[in-house]
Design an enzyme around this catalytic site. Structure first.
Site, PDB file in Angstrom:
ATOM      1  N   GLY A 243       0.758  -1.242   0.000  1.00  0.00           N
ATOM      2  CA  GLY A 243       0.000   0.000   0.000  1.00  0.00           C
ATOM      3  C   GLY A 243       0.786   1.288   0.000  1.00  0.00           C
ATOM      4  N   GLU A 277       3.799  -6.797   1.450  1.00  0.00           N
ATOM      5  CA  GLU A 277       3.187  -7.065   0.130  1.00  0.00           C
ATOM      6  C   GLU A 277       3.160  -5.824  -0.751  1.00  0.00           C
ATOM      7  OE1 GLU A 277      -0.816  -8.191   1.130  1.00  0.00           O
ATOM      8  OE2 GLU A 277      -0.260 -10.117   1.969  1.00  0.00           O
ATOM      9  N   PRO A 278       4.274  -5.168  -1.003  1.00  0.00           N
ATOM     10  CA  PRO A 278       4.215  -3.952  -1.824  1.00  0.00           C
ATOM     11  C   PRO A 278       4.027  -4.277  -3.307  1.00  0.00           C
ATOM     12  CG  PRO A 278       6.496  -4.467  -1.304  1.00  0.00           C
ATOM     13  CD  PRO A 278       5.656  -5.502  -0.591  1.00  0.00           C
ATOM     14  N   GLY A 279       3.223  -3.474  -3.958  1.00  0.00           N
ATOM     15  CA  GLY A 279       3.057  -3.595  -5.410  1.00  0.00           C
ATOM     16  C   GLY A 279       3.490  -2.302  -6.074  1.00  0.00           C
ATOM     17  N   ARG A 280       2.598  -1.312  -5.970  1.00  0.00           N
ATOM     18  CA  ARG A 280       2.817  -0.023  -6.635  1.00  0.00           C
ATOM     19  C   ARG A 280       4.203   0.584  -6.362  1.00  0.00           C
ATOM     20  NH1 ARG A 280      -1.502   3.309  -7.748  1.00  0.00           N
ATOM     21  NH2 ARG A 280      -2.676   2.120  -6.209  1.00  0.00           N
ATOM     22  N   CYS A 350     -14.455   4.952 -28.009  1.00  0.00           N
ATOM     23  CA  CYS A 350     -15.770   5.594 -28.034  1.00  0.00           C
ATOM     24  C   CYS A 350     -16.374   5.652 -26.639  1.00  0.00           C
ATOM     25  CB  CYS A 350     -16.687   4.840 -28.988  1.00  0.00           C
ATOM     26  SG  CYS A 350     -15.953   4.734 -30.610  1.00  0.00           S
TER      27      CYS A 350
HETATM   28  C1  LIG Z   1      -3.211  -4.919  -4.248  1.00  0.00           C
HETATM   29  C2  LIG Z   1      -2.740  -5.561  -3.016  1.00  0.00           C
HETATM   30  C3  LIG Z   1      -1.459  -5.277  -2.520  1.00  0.00           C
HETATM   31  C4  LIG Z   1      -0.525  -4.278  -3.154  1.00  0.00           C
HETATM   32  O1  LIG Z   1      -0.944  -2.970  -2.954  1.00  0.00           O
HETATM   33  P1  LIG Z   1      -0.034  -1.754  -3.460  1.00  0.00           P
HETATM   34  O2  LIG Z   1      -0.811  -0.555  -3.092  1.00  0.00           O
HETATM   35  O3  LIG Z   1       0.146  -1.900  -4.919  1.00  0.00           O
HETATM   36  O4  LIG Z   1       1.261  -1.830  -2.723  1.00  0.00           O
HETATM   37  C5  LIG Z   1      -1.032  -5.974  -1.398  1.00  0.00           C
HETATM   38  N1  LIG Z   1      -1.828  -6.890  -0.789  1.00  0.00           N
HETATM   39  C6  LIG Z   1      -3.068  -7.170  -1.227  1.00  0.00           C
HETATM   40  C7  LIG Z   1      -3.880  -8.174  -0.516  1.00  0.00           C
HETATM   41  C8  LIG Z   1      -3.564  -6.515  -2.346  1.00  0.00           C
HETATM   42  O5  LIG Z   1      -4.793  -6.800  -2.779  1.00  0.00           O
END
Ligand SMILES: *Cc1c(COP(=O)(O)O)cnc(C)c1O
Length: 422
Positions: A243, A277-280, A350
């Site tokens: 997050g 759990e980092p993504g972004r 569109c």
């Molecule tokens: C999407 C998600 C993440 C990653 O969130 P980011 O904001 O991209 O870091 C981590 N854990 C879970 C369960 C998610 O659904």
């Protein structure tokens, strides 16, 4: 690090000029920097090491942010674990060389088939989001003579103060179980032969700029772990979710170390393994979307730059009203500044919601290249074929090398699985 900078008036990705990428691979095209991805990963490792928790931490990249195989493979080589939300993502992780033993499986609606697939692969942990899912996984595991390692995703009811679509930890969210019901659920899970309770999980939202809510959530997880210990249930790992936000425009984003510090303070002196759990924050600023201006439409009230990328390529502006910086690949100078106008940068789809940016001051000619910045996360992974548009190519730059990591889809790819009536 900023992997995207002007040199001699031309925007580069590391040492590769973006016009060369456009010539070699066409547009629209996602462009990633290997160095930036690696640096973002290293920032987590350094932050955890400097707080003395490197040894007991595992960073599990959240695959849905960008699930392209080359990106997963890069993180796997760096030692990452993976946070998945579907059987498809598990297959991608394994195809990219990820270790099943470092995979955690989140999501509110895991199917039996996905549970079986993940059990057979031997993943590290299932993050359960309801009592019904607990019973279902227990049944599936026992039918296979297996024991599934589990955590509950608890909903700590803290407000992460982010966009409502990406806020997940409030009582009203579909995610997780309310923390006050968790103790009872853990007791029930501990009695099920198909389950092996190992952890507590939490993820309160995305694009978080303030570290306080995540620290508060961690404190509530610890309180729960202590209650469970009193019940004889040993928690071995605390998964604090992802997050962390990034800068798209002028957001004040703390570095990873500063973001994690209050949370790690709350977790100090604990013995549990820590999962992140980092993504972004690992991929967002490491990618851009390269696109070409097709048509300029100058009107009395509004000017439109119609480009060859659209909401099917990058859905964030349409879905969240998200703001992405849009740069001209050829740097504008004093002369061109005079020719600046205000444009809505839109795609050819569109839908009136099909825009990449609104009211941008740009000096443009047809055929110019534009770079939509900070598009590495939730860009390609949310893309679709709406309007029967092939999905974009993807290129990973490494120094001056340009690796095509996904070829542009062909029109034939788009209807390969379809058939006519008999
Ligand atoms: C999407 C998600 C993440 C990653 O969130 P980011 O904001 O991209 O870091 C981590 N854990 C879970 C369960 C998610 O659904």
């Amino acid at each position: 690090m900023n992997p995207f900078a002007y040199r001699n008036g031309i925007l580069h990705a590391e040492d590769a000029p973006l016009p060369h990428i456009a010539v070699a691979h066409g547009t629209p095209c996602y462009v990633y920097s290997r160095a930036a991805l690696t640096a973002a990963w290293q920032e987590y490792q350094d932050a955890l090491a400097s707080q003395g928790v490197g040894e007991r931490s595992l960073v599990c990249y959240s695959v849905k942010a960008n699930s392209s195989l080359a990106i997963l493979n890069l993180f796997a080589r760096l030692g990452a674990g993976f946070d998945i939300v579907s059987g498809g993502e598990l297959a991608r992780v394994l195809a990219a060389g990820g270790e099943a033993g470092k995979v955690i499986f989140s999501g509110v609606g895991k199917t039996r088939a996905e549970m079986e697939q993940a059990l057979a692969a031997g993943i590290r942990c299932f993050n359960l989001e309801s009592a019904a899912e607990m019973r279902k996984l227990d049944e599936v595991a026992r039918a296979h003579g297996a024991q599934a390692p589990i955590a509950f995703r608890v909903n700590p009811d803290v407000d992460p103060k982010t966009h409502p679509y990406i806020s997940t930890g409030l009582k009203t969210a579909k995610f997780g179980v309310p923390i006050e019901e968790a103790r009872d659920l853990y007791r029930r899970a501990a009695d099920l032969r198909g389950l092996n309770v190992i952890g507590i999980d939490c993820h309160i939202g995305s694009q978080l700029l303030d570290p306080a809510p995540a620290a508060e959530a961690a404190a509530r997880m610890i309180a729960l772990a202590d209650q469970l210990a009193a019940d004889g249930i040993v928690i071995k790992s605390l998964d604090v979710g992802g997050g962390k936000g990034i800068r798209y425009r002028d957001e004040k984003t703390p570095g990873v170390a500063d973001y994690l510090a209050p949370m790690l303070k709350a977790l100090a002196g604990r013995k549990e393994q820590l999962l992140f759990e980092p993504g972004r924050s690992l991929v967002g600023n490491a990618g851009l979307l390269l696109t070409q201006v097709e048509i300029l439409k100058h009107g009395a009230d509004k000017n439109f730059a119609v480009v060859d990328a659209a909401m099917n390529d990058l859905m964030r502006p349409a879905l969240y009203g998200a703001w992405h910086d849009i740069l001209t690949v050829r740097q504008t100078n004093e002369q061109t500044n005079g020719a600046m106008r205000e444009y809505d940068v839109v795609g050819p789809i569109c839908e009136s919601g099909d825009f990449l940016g609104k009211e941008r001051k740009l000096a443009l000619a047809e055929g110019d290249l534009l770079a939509v910045m900070s598009a590495g996360a939730y860009g390609m992974s949310q893309s679709s074929n709406y309007n029967t548009r092939p999905r974009a190519a993807e290129v990973m730059v490494d120094g001056d090398a340009m690796h095509l990591i996904r070829r542009r889809e062909s029109i034939a790819d788009l209807f390969a699985g379809e058939s006519l009536l008999p």
